[in-house]
Design a protein around this motif. Structure first.
Motif, short mmCIF file in Angstrom:
data_model
loop_
_atom_site.label_atom_id
_atom_site.label_comp_id
_atom_site.label_asym_id
_atom_site.label_seq_id
_atom_site.Cartn_x
_atom_site.Cartn_y
_atom_site.Cartn_z
N ALA D 273 -28.16 28.24 -7.53
CA ALA D 273 -29.42 28.80 -8.04
C ALA D 273 -30.63 28.21 -7.34
N THR D 274 -30.46 27.05 -6.70
CA THR D 274 -31.58 26.46 -5.95
C THR D 274 -31.28 26.44 -4.46
N GLY D 275 -30.05 26.02 -4.12
CA GLY D 275 -29.68 25.96 -2.71
C GLY D 275 -30.13 24.68 -2.01
N HIS D 276 -30.73 23.76 -2.75
CA HIS D 276 -31.15 22.48 -2.18
C HIS D 276 -30.81 21.37 -3.17
N TRP D 277 -30.13 20.36 -2.71
CA TRP D 277 -29.69 19.33 -3.64
C TRP D 277 -30.88 18.66 -4.34
N GLU D 278 -32.04 18.60 -3.69
CA GLU D 278 -33.18 17.93 -4.32
C GLU D 278 -33.63 18.64 -5.60
N TYR D 279 -33.35 19.92 -5.71
CA TYR D 279 -33.83 20.67 -6.87
C TYR D 279 -32.74 20.87 -7.93
N VAL D 280 -31.53 20.43 -7.62
CA VAL D 280 -30.40 20.68 -8.54
C VAL D 280 -30.61 20.03 -9.89
N ALA D 281 -31.11 18.79 -9.89
CA ALA D 281 -31.27 18.08 -11.17
C ALA D 281 -32.26 18.82 -12.06
N SER D 282 -33.40 19.24 -11.51
CA SER D 282 -34.40 19.95 -12.33
C SER D 282 -33.81 21.23 -12.92
N ALA D 283 -33.11 21.99 -12.09
CA ALA D 283 -32.55 23.25 -12.58
C ALA D 283 -31.45 23.00 -13.61
N ALA D 284 -30.65 21.96 -13.42
CA ALA D 284 -29.57 21.66 -14.37
C ALA D 284 -30.16 21.26 -15.72
N LEU D 285 -31.18 20.41 -15.70
CA LEU D 285 -31.83 20.00 -16.95
C LEU D 285 -32.46 21.20 -17.64
N ALA D 286 -33.08 22.08 -16.85
CA ALA D 286 -33.71 23.28 -17.42
C ALA D 286 -32.66 24.17 -18.08
N ALA D 287 -31.51 24.33 -17.44
CA ALA D 287 -30.47 25.19 -17.98
C ALA D 287 -30.00 24.69 -19.34
N VAL D 288 -29.77 23.39 -19.43
CA VAL D 288 -29.32 22.82 -20.71
C VAL D 288 -30.40 23.00 -21.77
N ALA D 289 -31.65 22.75 -21.40
CA ALA D 289 -32.74 22.91 -22.36
C ALA D 289 -32.85 24.36 -22.83
N ALA D 290 -32.56 25.30 -21.95
CA ALA D 290 -32.69 26.72 -22.29
C ALA D 290 -31.52 27.25 -23.10
N GLY D 291 -30.46 26.44 -23.25
CA GLY D 291 -29.36 26.86 -24.11
C GLY D 291 -28.06 27.18 -23.43
N ALA D 292 -27.90 26.80 -22.16
CA ALA D 292 -26.64 27.07 -21.47
C ALA D 292 -25.49 26.34 -22.15
N ASP D 293 -24.32 26.98 -22.13
CA ASP D 293 -23.12 26.38 -22.71
C ASP D 293 -22.37 25.49 -21.73
N GLY D 294 -22.83 25.47 -20.48
CA GLY D 294 -22.14 24.64 -19.50
C GLY D 294 -22.82 24.73 -18.17
N LEU D 295 -22.41 23.84 -17.26
CA LEU D 295 -22.97 23.79 -15.92
C LEU D 295 -21.84 23.76 -14.90
N VAL D 296 -22.07 24.38 -13.77
CA VAL D 296 -21.16 24.30 -12.63
C VAL D 296 -21.97 23.68 -11.49
N ILE D 297 -21.58 22.48 -11.08
CA ILE D 297 -22.40 21.74 -10.10
C ILE D 297 -21.55 21.38 -8.88
N GLU D 298 -22.12 21.62 -7.71
CA GLU D 298 -21.41 21.23 -6.49
C GLU D 298 -21.65 19.76 -6.18
N VAL D 299 -20.53 19.07 -5.96
CA VAL D 299 -20.54 17.63 -5.71
C VAL D 299 -19.65 17.40 -4.50
N HIS D 300 -20.04 16.50 -3.62
CA HIS D 300 -19.23 16.23 -2.43
C HIS D 300 -19.41 14.77 -2.05
N PRO D 301 -18.32 14.11 -1.65
CA PRO D 301 -18.48 12.69 -1.30
C PRO D 301 -19.35 12.50 -0.05
#
Lengths: 337, 337, 337, 337
Positions: D273-301
């Motif tokens: 939804a953002t396409g940039h790791w720097e913005y992922v945290a903001s969008a993830a926090l926003a989703a939870v605040a807005a009522g999402a039932d879950g998150l799918v997050i890309e993580v890589h070592p």
């Protein structure tokens, strides 16, 4: 207007809405479905604000039956409007051709261009005196000096002048010089400006906002018309979409869609609608084939030296080569040029 | 700036561009690839107009290395700007809460709302005196009378006032009454208005145009800043997309994207960003979670009777219930409210 | 590729990227500006993944110098591709005309339509056997029976058949009947389907996805080409935008934009691109004027009884009236039809 | 359904439509306004195709009263659906957290990631085996080998597996390994795939197409549900708009808009939804605040070495730091995580 009640609407909700509608001098028809009740409004619904209805208790949504514009509507005014332009009638049989540089930059530039486009077959000349620019650091137009140069070019060539006006307090000055006052895309919903132009007696060229719908565009025309100025020409100049290979997306569909809704003339600006001079000819030919009443094309003697928008400007010789191709297509669709 | 030449560019084309760039006081680095030559511009490229470069013979495309705004840029001004608002600092630790009706409609309406939002915890009050409306037949605002009512509400509650200004010639009047002058979405690129607001010494709330990119928005802020007014607050209010279940699409991504580019405070307007009161709470909570410095929320004692935008207004009690939820999320992300 | 480092990039970051690029067999040119360092990549950059570069430490952004497609590129293949169609060459002097119903619905319907469009001047016949429908409750196509009816219509009229294939496991069956296999808009990025069609020896008509850029579209063509099938025709069918007076926005700019990038033939579908039969003629004429190599038009003997998309279908007599108008415009731009 | 006749509709037109509607077993109510006649359809309108009605003689437009989906509708199924996931219930009190790399690339990569996200608090693991890639020259996934590595990671960590399936003929294989089968954005309207997934008994994660409306998305869910699989989870992953500072625009409004229409769980993917790791945290926090039932997050070592989409992947330590922030916001809105 059709009012769809939600499934939990109570008889009291319905009664309240019926009462409110009838208090506006309109009648209602109720229709009780299995899952929803629907209220049909009978009479001239135009003064109703659907937003106001939608926020009443029990309402799910509404549908306008009549379009919200009136003076701009073909329903109300089935004959085409002809806008006078130096002896021609925009909206008539002849496709008009308005050409010139994005900005007036020098006496030499504007005079050279004016003579060249006149010779190539243009109907009118365009050139910016006041320029809306994204950056405060970009060239903002020559202002009054540009208006005087445009007047000189008109005196030499006989071509009427189309130029943009950006603020209500510029209208008086610009109207002294211009034959047609243009409202730019960024100002399509600058209502103070629209009202001011509604109060003058010169034609207005109203460009479409780059992210405005056809209906909003007609509502902006309605502002000008409702203030007393009947001479409005619409100009499609491309809309903003996700596509980036062109600066804008030329909404050629808007031409027949407008013709089905309004009596006002419809022009197209293939220069802004593409943003690249290589594509201007294709878009211009397409516009004429689709039924446009005129074209607004950016032309510059030296696009590489232009102070604004040179990338979408045709060189003088390319413009001269394009005119007979436009004429051939105009004739193929039963028009002249 | 990087200049990519097309594959048919001649040595003379390249030489001409190098000469032109160096004439601007900048240096160049050439890089000859197998299929393309690339010219790198070294030095402060901000005054260069990429459009002008792109129309030079042989150029395929260009890439800016530096963003086109300067005063708005975090690069140039790495500390956050705090905008003073009645003793608070917008952009600081505390999330500000600006609430009130779309339009001022009556003395009773605005005073009732002002007291209620004050009690619920609002930081400032909003209310429209001059209203940009799509239809010329819709309510256009109470004008001066509304400004006087807002001043009375401030006198009673102590809440500072945020109100929109639509045209340069209204700025003087509105600035006599308002604590913050708002530039509405439709006027984000009304450059005459931006310049006029750059010349006053009151804070400006610059809403994003519904069709404008983050970069264009920062360029509009640059207009105000470059005219001498440092107190600009940005307000995301939703953009226009293909989706129609909501009136606009709230671009919550813009909050972190702006924070990465500018030192100016970033607010959000969940009422316009959704267009439906049922979704306002979710969007407001999301904005705070994403890092917004403040919220602008439409509140009305009787939304069903509102003369504009009632569909997206919260009732007074719903607003009062929302505030503690906003506070909880603000605290969860390390802020106060 | 140009790699712009961010302002905090260290010499070690730069060294690492230079090493990585050179390990791919490419060379680099460094250019140190006052605020940024830029790394130019020299050589064939096509195999590089800009995403991979952008996530390396210290990188701000990248710019491709070469487009990511190769077999579809005009740079690599400067002569136009002619796709054989029943003795004609699509992409040549003659504008081709593919007409027929959205769906095959009955023997009578398809035979009546086939004879009528043949007589009116069509080059080929279209008709859906497998239909992608938004609703699971809508008519999904007659499948094999439709293919057999299309074959019968071909036997009677001599018109070659264009029909859609929706899944890899249908390709074998459809290829037994069809002369051209169509990939619908929703499947433009169904890569398994693209690869399967790359393995057959019949022409493919690749419609643009309603949400896809010109570059993504060419990458989808590249899938088919790279699997061995050189006979790909592109078909613009409208994109999704904010405008709702038409079902889609016909991106007529895409025609010249494609002609500047690829050697493949470019067709247009004015029926889907407008979604209303009243606008089909304008859009069709515009497409031919803009340089399209062919048209795909929905025609139905009784649109009001059609099981899918009748709203955008022309009646047989309206189609017959349109053909000479199309021919006139084709001739005006130097083509035949 | 409401049918608005145009102003030239004849009594015969109206009679014909009334007859047709009644032949479907529905009733009608007529309402004759001054300018238009309106036909209200009474009964279960869902099987009616508004396109078919709109092409009947004399019809101007139609309005659905009931939404076209049924099994997905909150109206029909007012209690929330809980989708089982390894003992949890997606759609319940707990916000689920699905994390992992875009693609499975090696045994070491997937095992390291699985252990790290498990320890950080993830509920499930994602990883691509079959990858839809814009370019035929990009990495297309490890296929079966990836599925086996995912199974090994599950055996070691106990985390259930979410992985994408691209074509109907892969469903059987993928279902042997995966706990949840994902339908990617490009396949949201791949109806053959949707039907195949409707026939299995494992949960489906249906991502939104990048240019699909909320209503189209629910119609795609309806395909799966109507084929017998009740376990559908929706996942908002950003839509395509004109904005380019982010790869997509995260439509956070879709969360409350879906909650108002459907009983199915709603997740969000802040990485796409953002396409940039720097913005992922903001969008993830926003989703939870807005009522999402879950998150799918890309993580890589090692995102800088990822073979796909590393630019939007969080490093393992950044993901671990994000989880407690997400938990704080979840608790602030009355959920757990």
């Amino acid at each position: 207007m059709i009012i769809v009640m939600n499934k939990n609407a109570t008889p009291a909700n319905i009664e309240e809405i019926v009462g409110w509608v009838e208090a506006q001098g309109l009648k209602t028809h109720l229709s009780h479905g299995e899952e929803r009740t629907i209220i049909g409004v009978i009479g001239n619904e135009r003064p109703l604000d659907e937003g106001q209805v939608e926020r009443m208790e029990g309402v799910e949504r509404t549908l306008r039956v009549l379009e919200p514009y009136k003076l701009a509507s073909l329903d109300m005014h089935p004959d085409p409007t002809f806008v006078p332009l130096n002896g021609l009638q925009v909206g008539g049989q002849q496709v008009v051709l308005i050409a010139g540089p994005c900005s007036v930059e020098s006496r030499e530039q504007i005079l050279e261009t004016a003579h060249a486009v006149k010779e190539a077959g243009a109907t009118a000349m365009r050139g910016g005196a006041f320029k809306p620019r994204t950056s405060p650091y970009s060239f903002q137009g020559m202002g009054l000096a540009a208006l005087e140069l445009l007047a000189e070019a008109r005196a030499q060539t006989g071509l009427p002048i189309v130029t943009e006006v950006m603020a209500p307090d510029q209208v008086g000055l610009v109207a002294q010089y211009a034959d047609v006052l243009q409202i730019g895309a960024r100002n399509m919903q600058n209502y103070n400006l629209l009202r001011t132009l509604g109060g003058i007696n010169k034609p207005v060229l109203l460009k479409r906002g780059m992210m405005n719908t056809v209906e909003e565009w007609l509502m902006s025309a309605e502002y000008v018309l409702s203030c007393g100025n009947p001479h409005v020409m619409l100009c499609e100049r491309g809309i903003r979409t996700f596509e980036t290979v062109t600066r804008n997306t030329f909404d050629v569909n808007a031409i027949p869609a407008l013709k089905a809704r309004t009596h006002l003339p419809v022009l197209a600006d293939p220069s802004h609608a593409t943003g690249h001079w290589e594509y201007v000819a294709s878009a211009a030919l397409a516009a004429v084939a689709a039924g446009a009443d005129g074209l607004v094309i950016e032309v510059h003697p030296h696009p590489e030296a232009a102070l604004s928008d040179g990338i979408q400007s045709l060189k003088l010789d390319r413009f001269a080569e394009l005119v007979p191709r436009l004429r051939a297509v105009a004739e193929a669709v039963g028009r002249t040029l």
